[in-house]
Design a protein around this motif. Structure first.
Motif, PDB file in Angstrom:
ATOM      1  N   PHE A 165      13.540  -4.882  26.632  1.00  0.00           N
ATOM      2  CA  PHE A 165      13.784  -5.974  25.698  1.00  0.00           C
ATOM      3  C   PHE A 165      13.021  -7.662  26.670  1.00  0.00           C
ATOM      4  O   PHE A 165      13.023  -8.772  25.995  1.00  0.00           O
ATOM      5  CB  PHE A 165      14.871  -6.528  25.019  1.00  0.00           C
ATOM      6  N   GLY A 166      13.621  -8.248  28.299  1.00  0.00           N
ATOM      7  CA  GLY A 166      14.190  -9.344  28.128  1.00  0.00           C
ATOM      8  C   GLY A 166      12.180  -9.379  28.666  1.00  0.00           C
ATOM      9  O   GLY A 166      12.266 -10.082  29.093  1.00  0.00           O
ATOM     10  N   ALA A 199      10.946  -6.409  16.041  1.00  0.00           N
ATOM     11  CA  ALA A 199      11.461  -4.630  16.300  1.00  0.00           C
ATOM     12  C   ALA A 199      10.677  -3.778  15.528  1.00  0.00           C
ATOM     13  O   ALA A 199      10.928  -2.900  16.085  1.00  0.00           O
ATOM     14  CB  ALA A 199      12.842  -4.568  15.155  1.00  0.00           C
ATOM     15  N   SER A 200      10.108  -4.357  14.488  1.00  0.00           N
ATOM     16  CA  SER A 200       9.005  -3.125  14.073  1.00  0.00           C
ATOM     17  C   SER A 200       7.401  -2.473  14.784  1.00  0.00           C
ATOM     18  O   SER A 200       6.850  -1.683  14.672  1.00  0.00           O
ATOM     19  CB  SER A 200       8.677  -2.655  13.082  1.00  0.00           C
ATOM     20  N   MET A 201       7.154  -3.649  15.651  1.00  0.00           N
ATOM     21  CA  MET A 201       6.363  -3.044  16.757  1.00  0.00           C
ATOM     22  C   MET A 201       6.359  -3.175  18.648  1.00  0.00           C
ATOM     23  O   MET A 201       5.791  -2.991  19.042  1.00  0.00           O
ATOM     24  CB  MET A 201       5.833  -4.462  17.028  1.00  0.00           C
ATOM     25  N   MET A 202       7.774  -2.632  18.528  1.00  0.00           N
ATOM     26  CA  MET A 202       7.520  -2.382  20.220  1.00  0.00           C
ATOM     27  C   MET A 202       7.170  -1.637  20.593  1.00  0.00           C
ATOM     28  O   MET A 202       6.606  -0.559  20.421  1.00  0.00           O
ATOM     29  CB  MET A 202       9.355  -1.418  20.327  1.00  0.00           C
ATOM     30  N   GLY A 203       5.973  -1.667  21.552  1.00  0.00           N
ATOM     31  CA  GLY A 203       5.209  -0.927  22.734  1.00  0.00           C
ATOM     32  C   GLY A 203       5.598  -1.026  24.313  1.00  0.00           C
ATOM     33  O   GLY A 203       6.579  -1.234  24.075  1.00  0.00           O
ATOM     34  N   THR A 204       4.059  -0.858  24.704  1.00  0.00           N
ATOM     35  CA  THR A 204       4.435  -1.504  26.027  1.00  0.00           C
ATOM     36  C   THR A 204       3.117  -2.068  26.752  1.00  0.00           C
ATOM     37  O   THR A 204       2.095  -2.013  25.669  1.00  0.00           O
ATOM     38  CB  THR A 204       4.279   0.029  26.840  1.00  0.00           C
ATOM     39  N   SER A 230      10.750   3.458  34.093  1.00  0.00           N
ATOM     40  CA  SER A 230      10.278   2.836  32.426  1.00  0.00           C
ATOM     41  C   SER A 230       8.861   3.011  32.201  1.00  0.00           C
ATOM     42  O   SER A 230       8.807   2.256  32.628  1.00  0.00           O
ATOM     43  CB  SER A 230      10.879   1.482  32.455  1.00  0.00           C
ATOM     44  N   PRO A 231       8.336   3.607  30.975  1.00  0.00           N
ATOM     45  CA  PRO A 231       6.735   3.077  30.823  1.00  0.00           C
ATOM     46  C   PRO A 231       6.664   2.078  30.469  1.00  0.00           C
ATOM     47  O   PRO A 231       5.242   1.113  30.453  1.00  0.00           O
ATOM     48  CB  PRO A 231       6.632   4.022  29.366  1.00  0.00           C
ATOM     49  N   VAL A 232       8.016   1.560  29.954  1.00  0.00           N
ATOM     50  CA  VAL A 232       7.743  -0.073  29.679  1.00  0.00           C
ATOM     51  C   VAL A 232       7.240  -0.875  30.575  1.00  0.00           C
ATOM     52  O   VAL A 232       6.246  -1.983  30.523  1.00  0.00           O
ATOM     53  CB  VAL A 232       8.734  -0.838  28.518  1.00  0.00           C
TER      54      VAL A 232
END
Length: 266
Positions: free
Chosen positions: A165-166, A24-29, A236-238
């Motif tokens: 997320f998926g 959770a603390s590392m979410m990026g793209t 979405s950038p991700v």
């Protein structure tokens, strides 16, 4: 996204094990996120130790069964093209009424193996219509596909977040927007009539597709709506980052309620 907000968001996903929640603390793209994810789990070598599994998948985390890997797909696709082919093959089996007699991912062993986490190879934005059960339509099982459903298969912030997320966290390699024939949400939007409650709130997202076709052409509007929602997801950038890196393919399809066949839309 701050680590606090990310952690709060990921608590909604009850299937996450402790190791996955640590992401959770590392979410990026894009690849940076996936590299962080691999590092957090100990890299590609962090598969189960001594259980006989040689899948090499980061997602395994030692949760597979003794004789075969059930945490991820038994033979997980290696790229988006192969993932899409898995879906094509599954729908073909369904249409021909020849699903797997002993499906490798639809049994109690699979249920137990995926209790600690998930590694779906495909993600979906599907209509909420009860006649479009995605897993059955594509002959898949527990943990194979990550599905979001809403009337009219429209994109919302919550849908986008779920699909980010998926794909970025769980690793789905193909994302399909799935419409279907005789969609009531599209037909209602085209008619523009009064409806109870807040059902008309769906009209805003579907009306752009209806404006692209002739009046009364519900089938055309259904196809256009799939395309419109695909474009919305690409904002979405991700998701955009994963597509650019070749780690994700966003596709569209329309399911025929009468035949069971999914026709792909470019």
């Amino acid at each position: 996204m701050s680590s606090r907000n990310a952690a709060t968001a990921l608590r909604m996903f009850a299937t996450l094990g402790r190791s996955q929640a640590g992401e959770a603390s590392m979410m990026g793209t894009g690849s940076s996120l996936l590299a962080q994810r691999a590092a957090a789990l100990g890299g590609a070598s962090a598969v189960n130790k001594g259980c006989g599994c040689h899948c090499g998948r980061v997602a395994c985390m030692g949760a597979c069964m003794p004789t075969r890997h059930l945490h991820a797909h038994p033979t997980p696709p290696t790229d988006p093209d192969q993932a899409l082919e898995y879906l094509r093959e599954g729908n073909k089996r369904f249409v021909n009424n020849k699903p797997y007699d002993t499906h490798p991912t639809r049994n109690l062993d699979r249920v137990k193996a995926t209790a600690g986490g998930q590694a779906p190879f495909a993600a979906f934005l599907s209509c909420a219509d009860s006649r479009v059960p995605v897993e059955i339509v594509f002959d898949q099982g527990f943990g194979d596909v990550f599905v979001t459903r809403v009337a009219g298969n429209i994109v919302t912030n919550e849908i986008t977040a779920s699909l980010e997320f998926g794909t970025a966290v769980l690793g789905s390699k193909v994302l399909m927007v799935l419409g279907h024939s005789a969609c009531g949400a599209v037909a209602a939007t085209m008619n523009g009539g009064a409806v109870p409650g807040v059902i008309s709130s769906l009209y805003y997202s579907i009306s752009p597709a209806c404006k692209k076709v002739k009046a009364g052409d519900v089938d055309g509007a259904i196809s256009e709506n799939v395309k419109v929602q695909m474009e919305q997801l690409k904002v979405s950038p991700v998701l955009q980052g994963l597509v650019k890196e070749g780690k994700l393919k966003i596709v569209g399809g329309v399911y025929d309620l009468a035949t069971g066949k999914v026709t792909e839309i470019a």
